[in-house]
Structures are given as structure tokens and as C-alpha cells.
Design a protein around this motif. Structure first.
Motif, mmCIF file in Angstrom:
data_model
loop_
_atom_site.group_PDB
_atom_site.id
_atom_site.type_symbol
_atom_site.label_atom_id
_atom_site.label_comp_id
_atom_site.label_asym_id
_atom_site.label_seq_id
_atom_site.Cartn_x
_atom_site.Cartn_y
_atom_site.Cartn_z
ATOM 1 N N GLN A 180 -73.360 42.779 -5.947
ATOM 2 C CA GLN A 180 -73.306 41.402 -6.460
ATOM 3 C C GLN A 180 -72.143 41.258 -7.453
ATOM 4 O O GLN A 180 -71.388 40.285 -7.395
ATOM 5 N N LEU A 181 -72.016 42.282 -8.332
ATOM 6 C CA LEU A 181 -70.954 42.206 -9.350
ATOM 7 C C LEU A 181 -69.565 42.270 -8.717
ATOM 8 O O LEU A 181 -68.627 41.623 -9.198
ATOM 9 N N ALA A 182 -69.446 43.053 -7.615
ATOM 10 C CA ALA A 182 -68.135 43.215 -6.964
ATOM 11 C C ALA A 182 -67.885 42.131 -5.928
ATOM 12 O O ALA A 182 -66.905 42.204 -5.189
ATOM 13 N N LEU A 183 -68.739 41.146 -5.856
ATOM 14 C CA LEU A 183 -68.613 40.010 -4.923
ATOM 15 C C LEU A 183 -68.629 40.438 -3.459
ATOM 16 O O LEU A 183 -68.045 39.786 -2.606
ATOM 17 N N LEU A 184 -69.283 41.552 -3.178
ATOM 18 C CA LEU A 184 -69.446 41.963 -1.786
ATOM 19 C C LEU A 184 -70.651 41.263 -1.167
ATOM 20 O O LEU A 184 -70.824 41.259 0.037
ATOM 21 N N ASP A 185 -71.482 40.694 -2.015
ATOM 22 C CA ASP A 185 -72.687 40.014 -1.556
ATOM 23 C C ASP A 185 -72.957 38.866 -2.533
ATOM 24 O O ASP A 185 -72.426 38.864 -3.651
ATOM 25 N N LYS A 186 -73.772 37.920 -2.099
ATOM 26 C CA LYS A 186 -74.058 36.771 -2.967
ATOM 27 C C LYS A 186 -75.446 36.906 -3.579
ATOM 28 O O LYS A 186 -76.416 37.157 -2.845
ATOM 29 N N PRO A 187 -75.544 36.751 -4.886
ATOM 30 C CA PRO A 187 -76.875 36.835 -5.502
ATOM 31 C C PRO A 187 -77.735 35.632 -5.102
ATOM 32 O O PRO A 187 -77.210 34.567 -4.797
ATOM 33 N N THR A 188 -79.050 35.827 -5.146
ATOM 34 C CA THR A 188 -79.961 34.725 -4.836
ATOM 35 C C THR A 188 -79.942 33.705 -5.979
ATOM 36 O O THR A 188 -79.926 32.504 -5.754
ATOM 37 N N SER A 189 -79.912 34.227 -7.188
ATOM 38 C CA SER A 189 -79.779 33.335 -8.349
ATOM 39 C C SER A 189 -79.232 34.132 -9.527
ATOM 40 O O SER A 189 -79.104 35.353 -9.458
ATOM 41 N N GLY A 190 -78.944 33.430 -10.585
ATOM 42 C CA GLY A 190 -78.403 34.098 -11.774
ATOM 43 C C GLY A 190 -76.912 33.846 -11.909
ATOM 44 O O GLY A 190 -76.305 33.161 -11.078
ATOM 45 N N GLN A 191 -76.351 34.394 -12.967
ATOM 46 C CA GLN A 191 -74.946 34.109 -13.268
ATOM 47 C C GLN A 191 -74.196 35.397 -13.608
ATOM 48 O O GLN A 191 -74.727 36.278 -14.287
ATOM 49 N N ILE A 192 -72.970 35.470 -13.106
ATOM 50 C CA ILE A 192 -72.094 36.592 -13.481
ATOM 51 C C ILE A 192 -70.831 35.980 -14.083
ATOM 52 O O ILE A 192 -70.112 35.232 -13.405
ATOM 53 N N LEU A 193 -70.588 36.292 -15.342
ATOM 54 C CA LEU A 193 -69.375 35.788 -15.991
ATOM 55 C C LEU A 193 -68.415 36.944 -16.190
ATOM 56 O O LEU A 193 -68.795 37.993 -16.695
ATOM 57 N N LEU A 194 -67.180 36.747 -15.734
ATOM 58 C CA LEU A 194 -66.151 37.754 -15.979
ATOM 59 C C LEU A 194 -65.107 37.094 -16.871
ATOM 60 O O LEU A 194 -64.448 36.131 -16.456
#
Lengths: 246, 412
Positions: free
Chosen positions: A49-63
Motif C-alpha cells: 500500500q505504501l509503495a503504491l503497488l496496491d490500493k488501500p480499502t481506506s485510510g490515508q498515506i501522506l508523503l
């Protein structure tokens, strides 16, 4: 800096699998983080999820304050190319390309001119100790050397974060030591942010911090003392980078 | 865009130079064989049809046939009038090699092979007249004498027959022939106008074109005495230099004052053969289709196996930020490479091996000997079709695999 908030991932099916059940944490830039836990704890899923290889169902990733969790497929591909690096469990290299060609591929995709991307990738191959293996085909390299080429490829775009999914899983003891010391050195020398999934407890001693997962949840955080880290660098896996290269 | 193309070219180049050489050689070989199959069979059919067309023009009806018009009541006239003047006008047109007028009249030919009169062989065929010198300019009759001699202008009681009427000499319609008349033998001809004449067989010809070998010829002067007329003809046969289609020369004839309504190209006289040509054309299309399917399926399988076996790599390439389009483009280039090299080798084989071989060893058809007739347009069509098929064969498997989820592609 990475900020993860209430990240969830559910794989649909007859019996949905909740791989991540609301994970939140922050990682400052330049930190080497080991992600640990038993099989099925969600550590690889988190990395995907963090490496954008897959999409999370919910939640937020801020870089660095940018929300990357909702990027479209095309934008996610471009983001991975420009800002992320990934080292896979197995030696994920392209066998038709030699070592330096594998390493400079992201720079070619970024449109850098040939002279420049050869210079940059050669320099990086020197940093991972493979300057004398530049033109070797992948089949002519040992497992450890292949994994170092993969690290060079992951860093060649000056990635903000280096993701490593059990990078030592298929390596012998000597090569495990070489790869872990290299990752530690990259963090120390370049201030590289590293997230490494591992299930071997000894490997966590090379990191600054350990995130322990169980059943899709972050259950414990552990900071590694400098003395433990130093001891791992000098005595871990009983080898030394420079001596092994000789 | 340029970066993407450069990356695709780079990957393609490495697939070719560092990929499995055996696979590449076999795939190129199949593409070459498919290309050769399409063009060799097409070339043989074209050669056979070209031979029939040439035979038709050389020995049967020339390029253009002028026939009588209609009278004031709309009935077709039996003869063309003022033939000398018409021939002068025709011969003055640039590109016309020559013309020859002919009379044609129905007849019964009777042959007594022995003196007893018990064996009487009778056939019913039209007899034609020719001006032997004019005829030399428009047909190959004089060069195709099997036995005896060609007619002279002064001949009056001499006749020349095609082997389909004389019989013997490997004729194909033996039942309807005189079953083996010899040079010097006498025949009696009962013309439909009531005149009866005796002729000595002067020569037997064979052009290998059955329609042309079903004629019996006497001289123009002899026929004019039989019919009791002059300066007329049942038809005028015209040969052109083939620089332009017949339609062009027909237009020129009309411009020159040949105003007869019935001026027809040679194609109008070989309806059966044109039907055969259409059948050949269908067979050629089937062969083209099968060749394309063979080449396309082979390349598809090769690219399919290549992409399936590199599924993990494709996932990894996407994971490091490579666009799907670059991956697909690299495989399309690979597929095009197989096709282009296959076509290139195929062209070289056609040009330097097959064509010289068939010239040295022509195929023996019932209508004559022929070699390959490579029609540039047909070769170009097969090249375009093969390239299009190879693009599709490269695109579909690579597109399917490259669209797969990265995680699934990498971990299966």
C-alpha cells in the motif's frame, strides 16, 4: 516524512480477508524501519500500500504532506518512478539486461540522457560494491550481487523512500550481512528512508526502529539502541562488506 | 512520448540480442514459410492465369475483336464492310501492332482415311480464313506448326488445322476430331452456304490452348471465292503493344473512326477462363488467410509464452514505474521484428531462389509451360497483412499480461 492514518486493506471474496485493520504511524525522513511480525500479520500488505503497488480499502498515506493513497493508476506509476524505490524478496531483475542496464532503467524512463544516466548508475553501482560487475548478465551474478543491483536500481532515481520486502530471504548468511550493512550505510551516508519487511529478528538490529505487526494491526514499536546497531554492523552474520568483496 | 519509445526500443533490442536465439530463429522461419506459401502459390496461380491470358491474346482472339454491327432494323449483320479501309485506320493508331480480318463460316468436314469408303469421318466445325501475312503479325499460329507447313497467300486448295480437329498429337478432344488425319490427305468441306470444296491438309498446328486449336484455316482469297464476296470480314482481330489496357485502345479506335458498335476486349471471349480466374482468386485468398493465420498464431504463441514466462518481470517493470504502453510497445516491436525478418528472408528467397528456379524448371500446365508470376501488388498486400497480423499477435498477449495487477503478476 511518511504519515499513515487508519490504513485498512480488505481482500474481497467469499470470506473477505482483513489484511490491515486500521494502521497508523509516522516515519521521519532518514529513518531505517524494520517491519516485523509472523506470516499473515499484514507486513507485506502494508508495504504494497505504501509503495503504491496496491490500493488501500481506506485510510490515508501522506508523503511529505501529499496524499498519495488516492492516486490514479497512471499517476501512481509516475509517482513510483520518480519518488519510490522497491527491492523485492527475490532477485527481481530483468535477465535480458546486464547489471548496469537494470540499474539505469528508471533513469531512462525518466528521460535522462544516456551519458548522464550511465554516469549516475555507474557511481551508484560503485556505492553498492559492484563497479567491477557492471556488464555482467544477471545470470552471471550471485544472489547477493543481484540483490545489490536491485538496491542500486531502487535508489538510482534518488527515491524518497526505499521499500525492501524481505530482501535477504533468499540469501546465504554472508550475503545477508552484505545487503543489511549496505542498507544501513545508505541510511547513514545518504539519509535514505528505508522500510524493510523481515521475519528474522537478527535483521532488526540493523534498523533504527521496529514496527511489530500481528493480525493486521501495529502492536508494538521498538527503537534499536546505537550500541546494538553498532554490534550488528560489526558482528552481524559474521562477515564484513569489504572483506567479502575481496 | 520519445522517452517511452526509446525505452520500448531498448527493451526490444535486448529481447532480440539477449533472448532465446532458437525461439527467434524458429519464429522467423515460420514467418518466412508463411510468406513464401502465400506468395509462391499466388505466383503459380498468377503464372498459370497469365499463361492462359497470353495464349488467348497470342493464339485465339488477339487483344481486341471487331465484329459486325447491326443493320437498320436492328439485326446483327453477318459481315463487316469496307474492311481494307477499316484496317488502314486501325493500323494507323499508335500502339497497334497489327490487325487481321477473318471470315468464319460453318461447315462439315469429311475425311476418308482409306479408298474403300467404309471409314468416313465427319466433323462439324466452322472454317476460318486468314491472310497468312497479316496473321503473322497478330498471332503465333505460324510458329506453332506441329506437322506440315503454314499457309501461303497463294494457296487455294490447302487447309491448316488445329490438332483438336485433325486428331492425334495429344489432342484433348479426340472424340470430336478427324481422329488422326495426315499431312497431304484430302478432306471435303461442305460449307453452310452450299458450296463444297476439296482441300489437301497442308499443316497441323498446336498452341497448347485447346480453344485456339479448334480452328481450321484456309486463305482469305479462297474463302472470298467460296463466299463470292470481297473486302468483308466476319471479325477483325487486333493486337496491341499491351502498354495500355484494351479499353484505352477501344477508345482510340472509336476516335479514329472505327464506329462499329461491337468492339470487344479479349476478356469477353474467355468467360469460362475468367470463371477459373475467379476460382483461383478465391483459392489465393484462402491461402493468404491460412498463411496469415499460421504466421499470426505462431507469433501470438511466441509472444504469449514470452509474456507469460516474463509475467513476474512485467510486474516488476510496472512496479519500478514503467508504463504499460512501453511494455506492450516493446512486445509489438518484437513481434514486428519476427514478421519483418521473415518477410525479408521470404522476399530474398522469392527473388533469388524461387523465381530463377521456376524460370529454369517451368511448371508444365495443360495450356503450356509457366514460371512464377510475382505480382507486386499481391506481394505488397501479403506484406501489409502479415505486418498487421504480427502487430495484433504482439499486442493482445502483452496487453493482457501488462494489465494484470502488479502484486498478482509478481507473486502469481
Amino acid at each position: 516524512m511518511i504519515k499513515v492514518t487508519d490504513l485498512k486493506k480488505t481482500y474481497p471474496g467469499k470470506v473477505p480477508v482483513h489484511a490491515l485493520k486500521g494502521v497508523s504511524f509516522e516515519i521521519p525522513s532518514g529513518q531505517f524501519v524494520a517491519i516485523m511480525g509472523p506470516s499473515g500479520s499484514g507486513k507485506s500488505t502494508l508495504l504494497h500500500q505504501l509503495a503504491l503497488l496496491d490500493k488501500p480499502t481506506s485510510g490515508q498515506i501522506l508523503l511529505d504532506g501529499i496524499d498519495i493513497s488516492g492516486l490514479s493508476q497512471g499517476k501512481a506509476t509516475d509517482f513510483r518512478l520518480r519518488y519510490l524505490g522497491y527491492v523485492f524478496q527475490e532477485y527481481a531483475l530483468i535477465p535480458e539486461l546486464n547489471a548496469i542496464e537494470n540499474a539505469f532503467l528508471p533513469l531512462m524512463l525518466l528521460g535522462m540522457n544516456r551519458k548522464e544516466f550511465i554516469r549516475v548508475s555507474t557511481e551508484l553501482m560503485g556505492r553498492v560494491g559492484l563497479v567491477d560487475r557492471l556488464h555482467h548478465l544477471i545470470s552471471e551474478l550471485s544472489g547477493g550481487e543481484q540483490q545489490r543491483v536491485a538496491i542500486a536500481r531502487a535508489l538510482v532515481n534518488k527515491s524518497k523512500i526505499l521499500f525492501a520486502d524481505e530482501p535477504c530471504a533468499n540469501l546465504d548468511t554472508e550475503n545477508k550481512g552484505i545487503v543489511l550493512r549496505l542498507l544501513r550505510k545508505l541510511c547513514n551516508d545518504l539519509g535514505q528512508t528505508i522500510l524493510m519487511v523481515t521475519h528474522e529478528p537478527e535483521q532488526r538490529e540493523f534498523a533504527d526502529r521496529v514496527l511489530w505487526f500481528r493480525d493486521g494491526r501495529l502492536v508494538k514499536e521498538e527503537y534499536i539502541g546505537k550500541d546494538v546497531q553498532e554490534d550488528a554492523i560489526h558482528n552481524g552474520y559474521r562477515t564484513d562488506v569489504s572483506s567479502s568483496e575481496k | 512520448m520519445w522517452n517511452d519509445l526509446q525505452a520500448a526500443l531498448f527493451l526490444f533490442y535486448k529481447y532480440v540480442t539477449r533472448g532465446n536465439k532458437g525461439t527467434s530463429v524458429l519464429t522467423v522461419l515460420v514467418a518466412t514459410l508463411a510468406f513464401l506459401q502465400i506468395n509462391l502459390i499466388s505466383g503459380i496461380f498468377s503464372g498459370a492465369l497469365g499463361l492462359i491470358y497470353d495464349q488467348t491474346k497470342n493464339n485465339y482472339v488477339g487483344n481486341i475483336v471487331v465484329q459486325p454491327g447491326k443493320d437498320q432494323w436492328g439485326n446483327k449483320e453477318e459481315y463487316i464492310k469496307q474492311v481494307t479501309e477499316l484496317k488502314r485506320k486501325i493500323n494507323a493508331i499508335p500502339g497497334i501492332i497489327g490487325c487481321s480480318s477473318r471470315y468464319t463460316i460453318g461447315s462439315v468436314i469429311e475425311y476418308h482415311p482409306d479408298k474403300t469408303g467404309k471409314d468416313i469421318r465427319t466433323v462439324s466445325w466452322p472454317v476460318k480464313s486468314i491472310d497468312p501475312e497479316d496473321e503473322k503479325r497478330i498471332s503465333g499460329l505460324h510458329n506453332n506448326m506441329l506437322a506440315g507447313q503454314y499457309l501461303d497467300e497463294s494457296d487455294r486448295d490447302q487447309i491448316v488445322m488445329g490438332r483438336e480437329i485433325s486428331g492425334g498429337y495429344g489432342a484433348s478432344l479426340e472424340v470430336q476430331s478427324l481422329k488422326g488425319i495426315n499431312i497431304g490427305d484430302e478432306v471435303t468441306i461442305f460449307y453452310h452456304n452450299g458450296t463444297t470444296r476439296k482441300y489437301t491438309l497442308k499443316g497441323i498446328y498446336a498452341t497448347a490452348f485447346p480453344l485456339a486449336d479448334m480452328n481450321a484455316f484456309v486463305t482469305q482469297k479462297e474463302m472470298e471465292s467460296v463466299l463470292g464476296m470481297r473486302d468483308r470480314a466476319s471479325e477483325i482481330i487486333i493486337r496491341t503493344d499491351d502498354a495500355y489496357p484494351e479499353a484505352y485502345y477501344i477508345q482510340e479506335l472509336r476516335k479514329a473512326g472505327v464506329e462499329l458498335p461491337d468492339i470487344r476486349p479479349w476478356q469477353d471471349f474467355i468467360g469460362l477462363v475468367l470463371g477459373l480466374a475467379q476460382t483461383f482468386d478465391i483459392i489465393k485468398r484462402i491461402v493468404l488467410f491460412i498463411g496469415l493465420v499460421v504466421a499470426g498464431v505462431t507469433i501470438f504463441i511466441v509472444i504469449f509464452i514470452a509474456t507469460i514466462s516474463r509475467k513476474k518481470q512485467i510486474g516488476i517493470m510496472k512496479a519500478i514505474g514503467m508504463k504499460e504502453g512501453i511494455i506492450v510497445a516493446s512486445y509489438i516491436m518484437l513481434s514486428l521484428f519476427y514478421a519483418v525478418v521473415g518477410i525479408g528472408i521470404g522476399l530474398a528467397v522469392l527473388e533469388f531462389v524461387a523465381t530463377p528456379y521456376f524460370i529454369a524448371h517451368p511448371l508444365d500446365f495443360p495450356v503450356g509451360k509457366t514460371s512464377l508470376l510475382i505480382v507486386r501488388g499481391e506481394v505488397a498486400t501479403s506484406i501489409i497483412c502479415m505486418l498487421a497480423v504480427s502487430i495484433i499477435a504482439g499486442f493482445i498477449p502483452s496487453w493482457r499480461v501488462s494489465r494484470e495487477n502488479i502484486i498478482k503478476a509478481i507473486w502469481g
